[in-house]
Scaffold this motif. Structure first.
Motif, PDB file in Angstrom:
ATOM      1  N   HIS A   1       5.610   9.240   3.672  1.00 27.95           N
ATOM      2  CA  HIS A   1       5.806   7.995   4.399  1.00 27.95           C
ATOM      3  C   HIS A   1       5.897   6.836   3.390  1.00 27.95           C
ATOM      4  N   GLY A   2       6.919   6.005   3.522  1.00 25.15           N
ATOM      5  CA  GLY A   2       7.032   4.851   2.629  1.00 25.15           C
ATOM      6  C   GLY A   2       7.973   5.052   1.452  1.00 25.15           C
ATOM      7  N   THR A   3       8.450   6.295   1.277  1.00 24.45           N
ATOM      8  CA  THR A   3       9.402   6.558   0.183  1.00 24.45           C
ATOM      9  C   THR A   3      10.673   5.742   0.404  1.00 24.45           C
TER      10      THR A   3
ATOM     11  N   GLU B   1       5.594  -3.819   5.857  1.00 24.28           N
ATOM     12  CA  GLU B   1       4.277  -3.174   5.937  1.00 24.28           C
ATOM     13  C   GLU B   1       3.335  -3.950   6.874  1.00 24.28           C
TER      14      GLU B   1
ATOM     15  N   ARG C   1       6.445   2.251  -2.471  1.00 23.24           N
ATOM     16  CA  ARG C   1       5.679   2.554  -3.686  1.00 23.24           C
ATOM     17  C   ARG C   1       6.368   3.635  -4.508  1.00 23.24           C
TER      18      ARG C   1
ATOM     19  N   LYS D   1       0.844  -1.204   0.000  1.00 19.77           N
ATOM     20  CA  LYS D   1       0.000   0.000   0.000  1.00 19.77           C
ATOM     21  C   LYS D   1       0.875   1.247   0.000  1.00 19.77           C
ATOM     22  N   TRP D   2       1.904   1.250   0.877  1.00 18.79           N
ATOM     23  CA  TRP D   2       2.720   2.470   0.976  1.00 18.79           C
ATOM     24  C   TRP D   2       4.232   2.190   0.997  1.00 18.79           C
TER      25      TRP D   2
END
Ligand code: ATP
Length: 348
Positions: free
Chosen positions: A104-106, A269, A79, A75-76
């Motif tokens: 967030h998630g980079t 995640e 991505r 989801k994040w």
């Protein structure tokens, strides 16, 4: 469009006609043809058949953003990927991305690091083209004292991902090393930026280095696993470090890096959600303890205040290691300043 094109071709596994690709991406035939040619130049093996279209047969071992993104189903986490062929440290890159407002998630990745970082100012060997160097940006709203636990959340995620992807038995050397057959394949370094006034976490960067194909070149040259290991990890490191390739022992088979990045992101995640539920490791503890390389084994605790021996039992909900000394006292070992060693060597 490049990463979406790769994803579409890979996921279908079938021929996709030029027309289908044009419709899907709302571009001209020429534009599709150009992208396909670019991909071929980058090492993708794409078969083109008249009246049938294009079929992806093979992907190169690259860490370029479009390849890594084309594999992601999270989801994040991971991505949005930023790639550099060469960099100082992906943790530093990730901090810059954070300051530039990335979400967030980079994920910052590189093919080579020239100043790879370990704990307490130590270095991380980061040769080109062989390993995974990546740093994940997290923007949590929990308090700073919880942050060190994310290293353990990532540790269990890497162990799960390595097992799922390679079938090798991954273990964790508390707090932040993943080992295979007693040698280290991965280190994790979490760094935190706090607001000057607010004392809240501005962001966290979880850096992960995984040795993947180290030893491949040496093996092609010498045909000898021991020599290949020593060429990949010279000096002191040859006893302590290894790579997935060296442990899988399939002489001619390189291991693709991008799918492993995907598996790590998927596992992180999932585990992050569990961590957020309790803001401690109570839901992940059993799994982490199952991976503990020294569980119920003798260890040396290298504490700056004095070295001592004991039996490593397990981690508690806060991620501290519980070590039983010979007089039966159970000591809590906090990460940070401490390293744990096996009694015979690095891990066992
Ligand atoms: P320990 O002292 O038990 O190795 P640590 O967790 O404190 O663990 P890290 O900070 O994670 O160590 O990693 C840095 C250390 O790892 C270096 O001092 C070096 O010994 C070793 N190292 C450096 N590069 C690599 C590599 N590519 N693969 C495996 N080990 C490495």
């Amino acid at each position: 469009m490049k990463s979406e094109m790769i994803r579409l071709l890979r996921e279908s596994g079938e021929y996709k006609s030029g027309q289908e690709l044009c419709d899907r991406f709302q571009v001209s035939r020429t534009a599709v043809w150009k992208v396909i040619n670019q991909l071929k130049e980058e090492g993708y093996v794409i078969e083109a058949k008249q009246n049938k279209g294009y079929r992806l047969l093979e992907s190169p071992d690259t860490m370029e953003a479009f390849e890594v993104e084309s594999r992601m189903i999270t989801k994040w986490a991971g991505r949005k990927v930023f790639y550099k062929k060469e960099t100082g440290s992906t943790n530093t890159d990730c901090k810059q991305l954070a300051q530039g407002g990335q979400p967030h998630g980079t994920l910052a990745v590189a093919d080579r690091q020239v100043k790879g970082k370990g704990r307490r100012g130590r270095g991380w060997e980061s040769p080109a083209g062989e390993s995974i160097y990546m740093s994940l940006l997290c923007r949590p709203d929990f308090l700073p004292d919880k942050a060190p636990m994310l290293t353990l959340v990532m540790g269990v995620s890497v162990a799960e991902a390595v097992e799922r992807y390679t079938g090798l038995a991954a273990k964790i050397k508390w707090p932040n090393d993943i080992v295979v057959n007693g040698r280290k394949i991965c280190g994790i370094l979490t760094e935190m930026e706090m607001g000057l006034e607010t004392k809240e976490i501005q962001y966290l960067v979880v850096g992960v280095g995984i040795n993947v194909n180290n030893g491949f070149a040496g093996m092609q040259e010498t045909g000898d696993w021991k020599a290949a290991r020593e060429m990949a990890f010279p000096g002191e490191l040859s006893d302590k470090a290894t790579s997935l390739y060296l442990e899988a022992e399939k002489e001619d088979t390189k291991i693709l890096r991008a799918p492993l990045v995907r598996y790590v992101m998927e596992a992180f995640e999932k585990n992050y959600v569990q961590f957020l539920q309790t803001l401690d490791l109570s839901l992940l503890r059993e799994s982490y303890n199952g991976y503990l390389v020294n569980r119920n084994a003798a260890v040396k605790v290298l504490d700056p205040g004095g070295e001592y021996a004991g039996i490593a039992r397990e981690i508690d909900d806060q991620g501290d290691l519980l070590v039983e000394t010979k007089d039966g006292e159970v000591k809590k070992v906090y990460s940070g300043e401490v390293s744990v060693r096996g009694i015979y060597g690095y891990a066992l």
